[in-house]
Design a protein around this motif. Structure first.
Motif, PDB file in Angstrom:
ATOM      1  N   VAL A   1       4.902 -22.970 -20.962  1.00  0.00           N
ATOM      2  CA  VAL A   1       3.632 -22.311 -20.459  1.00  0.00           C
ATOM      3  C   VAL A   1       2.660 -23.039 -21.187  1.00  0.00           C
ATOM      4  N   ARG A   2       1.528 -23.345 -20.800  1.00  0.00           N
ATOM      5  CA  ARG A   2       0.353 -23.729 -21.301  1.00  0.00           C
ATOM      6  C   ARG A   2      -0.771 -22.706 -21.769  1.00  0.00           C
ATOM      7  N   PRO A   3      -1.406 -22.754 -22.817  1.00  0.00           N
ATOM      8  CA  PRO A   3      -2.461 -21.650 -23.096  1.00  0.00           C
ATOM      9  C   PRO A   3      -3.290 -21.556 -21.908  1.00  0.00           C
ATOM     10  N   ALA A   4      -3.935 -20.366 -21.716  1.00  0.00           N
ATOM     11  CA  ALA A   4      -5.102 -20.174 -21.097  1.00  0.00           C
ATOM     12  C   ALA A   4      -6.252 -20.815 -21.581  1.00  0.00           C
ATOM     13  N   TYR A   5      -7.259 -21.052 -20.841  1.00  0.00           N
ATOM     14  CA  TYR A   5      -8.539 -21.793 -21.340  1.00  0.00           C
ATOM     15  C   TYR A   5      -9.815 -20.972 -20.825  1.00  0.00           C
ATOM     16  N   LEU A   6     -10.758 -20.741 -21.681  1.00  0.00           N
ATOM     17  CA  LEU A   6     -12.049 -20.226 -21.412  1.00  0.00           C
ATOM     18  C   LEU A   6     -13.100 -20.876 -22.023  1.00  0.00           C
ATOM     19  N   GLN A   7     -13.745 -21.486 -21.084  1.00  0.00           N
ATOM     20  CA  GLN A   7     -15.076 -22.438 -21.472  1.00  0.00           C
ATOM     21  C   GLN A   7     -16.437 -21.475 -21.174  1.00  0.00           C
TER      22      GLN A   7
ATOM     23  N   GLN B   1      -7.700 -11.366 -18.181  1.00  0.00           N
ATOM     24  CA  GLN B   1      -9.335 -11.590 -17.834  1.00  0.00           C
ATOM     25  C   GLN B   1     -10.178 -11.219 -19.041  1.00  0.00           C
ATOM     26  N   PRO B   2     -11.276 -12.305 -19.186  1.00  0.00           N
ATOM     27  CA  PRO B   2     -12.106 -12.094 -20.299  1.00  0.00           C
ATOM     28  C   PRO B   2     -12.942 -10.738 -20.026  1.00  0.00           C
ATOM     29  N   LYS B   3     -13.281 -10.236 -21.276  1.00  0.00           N
ATOM     30  CA  LYS B   3     -14.102  -8.899 -21.178  1.00  0.00           C
ATOM     31  C   LYS B   3     -15.372  -9.012 -22.311  1.00  0.00           C
ATOM     32  N   PHE B   4     -16.563  -9.084 -21.779  1.00  0.00           N
ATOM     33  CA  PHE B   4     -17.798  -9.207 -22.653  1.00  0.00           C
ATOM     34  C   PHE B   4     -18.341  -7.808 -22.863  1.00  0.00           C
ATOM     35  N   GLU B   5     -19.055  -7.669 -24.048  1.00  0.00           N
ATOM     36  CA  GLU B   5     -19.574  -6.387 -24.353  1.00  0.00           C
ATOM     37  C   GLU B   5     -20.587  -5.891 -23.326  1.00  0.00           C
ATOM     38  N   ASN B   6     -21.055  -4.468 -23.288  1.00  0.00           N
ATOM     39  CA  ASN B   6     -21.719  -3.873 -22.210  1.00  0.00           C
ATOM     40  C   ASN B   6     -23.350  -4.711 -22.587  1.00  0.00           C
ATOM     41  N   GLY B   7     -24.005  -4.930 -21.504  1.00  0.00           N
ATOM     42  CA  GLY B   7     -25.224  -5.638 -21.287  1.00  0.00           C
ATOM     43  C   GLY B   7     -24.876  -7.056 -20.787  1.00  0.00           C
ATOM     44  N   PHE B   8     -23.576  -7.431 -20.627  1.00  0.00           N
ATOM     45  CA  PHE B   8     -23.336  -8.666 -20.027  1.00  0.00           C
ATOM     46  C   PHE B   8     -22.513  -8.425 -18.585  1.00  0.00           C
ATOM     47  N   ASP B   9     -23.166  -9.389 -17.244  1.00  0.00           N
ATOM     48  CA  ASP B   9     -22.448  -9.029 -16.227  1.00  0.00           C
ATOM     49  C   ASP B   9     -21.789 -10.636 -15.987  1.00  0.00           C
TER      50      ASP B   9
ATOM     51  N   LEU C   1     -18.610  -9.180 -29.186  1.00  0.00           N
ATOM     52  CA  LEU C   1     -17.419  -9.293 -29.078  1.00  0.00           C
ATOM     53  C   LEU C   1     -16.953  -9.754 -27.702  1.00  0.00           C
ATOM     54  N   LEU C   2     -15.789 -10.629 -27.841  1.00  0.00           N
ATOM     55  CA  LEU C   2     -15.015 -11.166 -26.648  1.00  0.00           C
ATOM     56  C   LEU C   2     -13.577 -10.692 -26.715  1.00  0.00           C
ATOM     57  N   THR C   3     -13.250 -10.054 -25.491  1.00  0.00           N
ATOM     58  CA  THR C   3     -11.696  -9.869 -25.781  1.00  0.00           C
ATOM     59  C   THR C   3     -11.133 -10.258 -24.301  1.00  0.00           C
ATOM     60  N   ILE C   4      -9.664 -10.559 -24.394  1.00  0.00           N
ATOM     61  CA  ILE C   4      -9.169 -10.851 -23.071  1.00  0.00           C
ATOM     62  C   ILE C   4      -8.289  -9.619 -22.958  1.00  0.00           C
ATOM     63  N   ASN C   5      -8.543  -8.974 -21.771  1.00  0.00           N
ATOM     64  CA  ASN C   5      -7.478  -7.921 -21.399  1.00  0.00           C
ATOM     65  C   ASN C   5      -6.355  -8.298 -21.011  1.00  0.00           C
ATOM     66  N   ASN C   6      -5.582  -7.388 -21.438  1.00  0.00           N
ATOM     67  CA  ASN C   6      -3.785  -7.729 -21.206  1.00  0.00           C
ATOM     68  C   ASN C   6      -3.336  -8.584 -21.823  1.00  0.00           C
ATOM     69  N   LEU C   7      -3.916  -9.204 -22.822  1.00  0.00           N
ATOM     70  CA  LEU C   7      -3.551 -10.558 -23.317  1.00  0.00           C
ATOM     71  C   LEU C   7      -2.072  -9.864 -24.234  1.00  0.00           C
ATOM     72  N   ASN C   8      -2.042  -8.772 -24.628  1.00  0.00           N
ATOM     73  CA  ASN C   8      -1.211  -8.384 -25.661  1.00  0.00           C
ATOM     74  C   ASN C   8       0.178  -7.984 -24.811  1.00  0.00           C
ATOM     75  N   THR C   9       0.188  -8.064 -23.487  1.00  0.00           N
ATOM     76  CA  THR C   9       1.299  -7.903 -22.643  1.00  0.00           C
ATOM     77  C   THR C   9       2.017  -8.995 -22.281  1.00  0.00           C
TER      78      THR C   9
END
Length: 321
Positions: A17-23, A50-58, A88-96
């Motif tokens: 399994v390759r890593p996911a990649y966010l550019q 999914q990537p999640k950004f702080e409030n104020g970003f769409d 703050l940048l977060t990857i939702n559900n990555l801990n699962t």
């Protein structure tokens, strides 16, 4: 050896399994960014991360999701009321999951950040100043993970360990393998030389079949070329294995302003993973092997196991052309 082969058989049918990649690329001074999100997939499943950004970003999708080899590609436009720096940048559900996410952030002021997010650390604050140590650490970890999860490469090294008698000859053999795959990995990544991936993967499997046959000949008391000059065989096939490593690192991606550092530390990570594996096998041989009954059928089980697994890989990879 039987225990290790049990692990090999359990793993041989699963692809790495390759890593996911966010550019994330900044495209204007008004805090607009293009976002490429590559998520690993299997035949019937795509990871729900999914990537999640702080409030104020769409984050808005600009191109419909598309499949590219073992990934699903998503393309977005990110707009914000402020710069990404110190947010703050977060990857939702990555801990699962059991995978990592390589994050590549490129700003217009030529600042370039590289991070590795993992199930145990799924978020990061994007700093103002990039760190070379962060890049080095990321690619060392990726190198270690690649070799530890690269069952074909490990099986090749295991076969070499069985054939090679004497610590001095073993050190020479492992060094030759290291030098060889480092050369072709570097040449491929730098665009000096390259080979198509599927045939390379097939020949890597064939190289393990070859070593399995060499082990059987050695057990029959026959002198083989590999047993006489294992370092030369390791070097020749190591050149091919390097192209295999290159395919993985091209899938992962390299930070364009830190290619030499990323390439060097990825190589270091591969070697650290290889050393860990060799040490574990040597400890096994020293303390566990004497407890196993030394019967002919048990000794033959090892090369037949290696040959069967690698022959399966060979057929699978040829049919996948």
């Amino acid at each position: 050896m039987i225990f290790l082969f049990g692990l090999t058989f359990n793993s041989c049918f699963a692809h790495e399994v390759r890593p996911a990649y966010l550019q994330i690329d900044q495209i204007s001074d008004s805090n607009e960014y293009s976002v490429l999100w590559k998520v690993p997939r299997t035949v019937d499943k795509v990871l729900n991360i999914q990537p999640k950004f702080e409030n104020g970003f769409d984050l808005n999708e600009t191109i419909s999701p598309r499949i590219l080899d073992a990934f699903v590609l998503y393309t977005y436009k990110l707009t914000g009321s402020k710069n990404l720096t110190n947010t703050l940048l977060t990857i939702n559900n990555l801990n699962t999951t059991g995978i990592d996410v390589l994050v590549d952030v490129r700003l217009l002021n030529e600042v370039h950040h590289t991070f590795l997010l993992q199930p145990t650390k799924s978020s990061v604050i994007i700093p103002e100043t990039p760190s070379k140590w962060t890049v080095a650490k990321v690619y060392i970890i990726l190198g270690i993970e690649h070799i530890i999860l690269g069952f074909d490469h490990l099986l090749f090294v295991l076969a070499l360990l069985i054939i090679t008698v004497g610590f001095k000859k073993l050190l020479k053999t492992i060094t030759a393998f290291t030098i060889a795959h480092s050369i072709t990995l570097s040449f491929s990544v730098l665009g000096i030389a390259n080979l198509p991936g599927p045939p390379v993967e097939a020949v890597i499997a064939l190289s393990i079949v070859f070593l399995a046959i060499e082990i059987l000949k050695l057990q029959q008391g026959k002198s083989t070329f590999t047993s006489q000059k294992p370092w030369l065989v390791a070097f020749i096939f190591g050149l091919l294995h390097g192209f295999g490593f290159a395919g993985a690192i091209q899938d992962i991606g390299l930070p364009q302003n830190e290619i030499p550092l990323a390439l060097a530390t990825f190589n270091i990570g591969v070697e650290l993973g290889q050393i860990i594996f060799v040490v574990i096998i040597l400890i096994f041989i020293k303390f566990v092997k004497p407890q196993i009954p030394q019967q002919t059928w048990i000794n033959k089980l090892v090369p037949y196991a290696i040959g069967s697994v690698s022959a399966f890989w060979l057929i699978e990879r040829i049919t996948g052309f």
